[in-house]
Write an enzyme that holds these catalytic residues in place. Structure first.
Site, PDB file in Angstrom:
ATOM      1  N   ASN A 281       0.642  -5.067   7.214  1.00  0.00           N
ATOM      2  CA  ASN A 281       0.783  -5.293   8.732  1.00  0.00           C
ATOM      3  C   ASN A 281      -0.715  -5.613   9.335  1.00  0.00           C
ATOM      4  OD1 ASN A 281       1.031  -5.384  11.449  1.00  0.00           O
ATOM      5  ND2 ASN A 281       1.525  -3.203  11.608  1.00  0.00           N
TER       6      ASN A 281
ATOM      7  N   LYS B 104      -1.634  -6.169  12.158  1.00  0.00           N
ATOM      8  CA  LYS B 104      -1.777  -6.000  13.469  1.00  0.00           C
ATOM      9  C   LYS B 104      -2.632  -7.108  13.977  1.00  0.00           C
ATOM     10  CE  LYS B 104      -1.597  -1.012  12.156  1.00  0.00           C
ATOM     11  NZ  LYS B 104      -1.641   0.016  12.650  1.00  0.00           N
TER      12      LYS B 104
ATOM     13  N   HIS C 209       7.892  -1.414  15.596  1.00  0.00           N
ATOM     14  CA  HIS C 209       6.444  -0.739  15.240  1.00  0.00           C
ATOM     15  C   HIS C 209       6.254   0.256  16.546  1.00  0.00           C
ATOM     16  CE1 HIS C 209       2.625   0.388  14.298  1.00  0.00           C
ATOM     17  NE2 HIS C 209       2.785  -0.139  12.883  1.00  0.00           N
TER      18      HIS C 209
ATOM     19  N   GLU D  89       3.466   1.020  17.669  1.00  0.00           N
ATOM     20  CA  GLU D  89       2.931   0.385  18.555  1.00  0.00           C
ATOM     21  C   GLU D  89       3.511  -0.451  19.529  1.00  0.00           C
ATOM     22  OE1 GLU D  89      -0.133  -0.993  15.851  1.00  0.00           O
ATOM     23  OE2 GLU D  89      -0.814   0.989  15.098  1.00  0.00           O
TER      24      GLU D  89
ATOM     25  N   GLU E 187       7.576   5.476   9.530  1.00  0.00           N
ATOM     26  CA  GLU E 187       6.288   5.742   9.689  1.00  0.00           C
ATOM     27  C   GLU E 187       6.230   6.710  10.635  1.00  0.00           C
ATOM     28  OE1 GLU E 187       3.934   1.862   8.839  1.00  0.00           O
ATOM     29  OE2 GLU E 187       4.833   1.479  10.943  1.00  0.00           O
TER      30      GLU E 187
ATOM     31  N   GLY F 283      -2.841   5.167  10.853  1.00  0.00           N
ATOM     32  CA  GLY F 283      -4.216   4.865  11.186  1.00  0.00           C
ATOM     33  C   GLY F 283      -5.107   6.194  11.271  1.00  0.00           C
TER      34      GLY F 283
ATOM     35  N   SER G  64      -1.263   5.486   6.665  1.00  0.00           N
ATOM     36  CA  SER G  64      -2.376   5.931   5.845  1.00  0.00           C
ATOM     37  C   SER G  64      -2.326   5.912   4.470  1.00  0.00           C
ATOM     38  CB  SER G  64      -2.790   7.180   6.332  1.00  0.00           C
ATOM     39  OG  SER G  64      -3.308   7.280   7.807  1.00  0.00           O
TER      40      SER G  64
HETATM   41  C1  PEP Z   1       0.888   0.529  10.309  1.00  0.00           C
HETATM   42  O1  PEP Z   1       0.556   0.151  11.256  1.00  0.00           O
HETATM   43  O2  PEP Z   1       2.007  -0.134  10.214  1.00  0.00           O
HETATM   44  C2  PEP Z   1       0.193   1.555   9.049  1.00  0.00           C
HETATM   45  C3  PEP Z   1       1.159   2.219   8.461  1.00  0.00           C
HETATM   46  O3  PEP Z   1      -0.905   1.855   9.444  1.00  0.00           O
HETATM   47  P1  PEP Z   1      -1.937   2.439   8.661  1.00  0.00           P
HETATM   48  O4  PEP Z   1      -1.715   2.039   7.260  1.00  0.00           O
HETATM   49  O5  PEP Z   1      -3.372   1.840   8.979  1.00  0.00           O
HETATM   50  O6  PEP Z   1      -1.831   4.067   8.841  1.00  0.00           O
END
Ligand code: PEP
Length: 254
Positions: free
Chosen positions: A12, A14, A97, A99, A166, A172, A211
């Site tokens: 992703n 973003k 997601h 976000e 998630e 992040g 992460s």
């Molecule tokens: C995400 O935004 O879906 C995500 C898992 O981000 P990160 O891997 O940077 O934690």
């Protein structure tokens, strides 16, 4: 891992990336060797602006999008429909997601409609769920996620449905739940899906996201009912993204 399910590692990007970053996709395609292709599917979800151009040159890595509108077309200035994304070359669409949930106030009912729109357009939805830090600390993580899974999915779902767990606090941040916590959550999701959808629910790919890096991928991807990863930051670096995918060479013993 779930026996019989080919895992998916999906990046992703973003709100990152420009036309010139097609070179990164080429690097990923180049590193996606036949032995890797045999054990894991790969996809990248760049911004809307990059999908068509990237799809034109991507031989093996599938393309996806990060969101869509619920309608197929119409007076929705600034929005993009799932049908348009499919037309541009997207095979996957991420919906719900965290976000989107936090930046745009999206809730389960809307995510359910978006999931329906993605299916109607002929793409595969990647439906995201996950608890906040407060919800985890108060012992409600599993019930919160079960509630999101129940309310974000329509009754009519395709066999290739993907769900991404998630934890919001892991996205992040560099923080990762223990393998045992991931195992408990994925087992709970699998049980709820099998309850509701019967044998179809046994075959959905359940991704873990938050992460994921090359250094922790093998441990996380080896957990029961974890059928791949949704990767944010590390997907912007081809070596890291491929490093995560390569965990499956180790896990599968190839
Ligand atoms: C995400 O935004 O879906 C995500 C898992 O981000 P990160 O891997 O940077 O934690």
């Amino acid at each position: 891992m779930t026996p019989g399910i080919k895992p998916l590692v999906c990046g992703n990007w973003k709100m990152n990336g420009h036309q010139a970053d097609k070179a990164k996709l080429s690097e990923i395609n180049h590193g996606y060797s036949p032995d890797l292709e045999a054990v894991v599917d790969l996809a990248i979800c760049p911004s809307f602006t990059l999908i068509a151009g990237f799809a034109a040159g991507s031989a093996k890595v599938a393309l996806g999008a990060q969101d869509c509108h619920v309608a197929e077309s119409g007076a929705h200035t600034g929005d993009v429909s799932a049908a348009m994304l499919v037309d541009a070359g997207a095979r996957f669409v991420i919906v719900g997601h965290s976000e989107r949930r936090s930046d745009h106030g999206e809730g389960d009912a809307l995510i359910r409609q978006k999931t329906e729109a993605v299916v109607a357009a002929g793409a595969t939805p990647i439906v995201c769920v996950g608890e906040t830090q407060n919800e985890r600390e108060s012992g409600n993580a599993i019930s919160v996620v079960e509630g999101q899974v129940a309310a974000s999915l329509p009754d009519d779902v395709p066999a290739d449905l993907v769900i991404a767990y998630e934890p919001v606090w892991a996205i992040g941040t560099g923080l990762v739940p223990s393998a045992q916590d991931v195992a408990e959550m994925h087992a709970a999701m699998r049980a709820a899906l099998t309850d509701r959808f019967g044998t179809l629910g046994d075959g959905f790919r359940l991704l873990y996201g938050g992460s994921v890096k090359p250094g922790n991928a093998t441990e996380l991807m080896a957990v029961a009912n974890v059928d791949g990863a949704l990767v944010g930051g590390a997907s912007l670096k081809p070596d890291d993204f491929l490093g995560i995918a390569k965990a499956y060479l180790e896990i599968s013993g190839s």
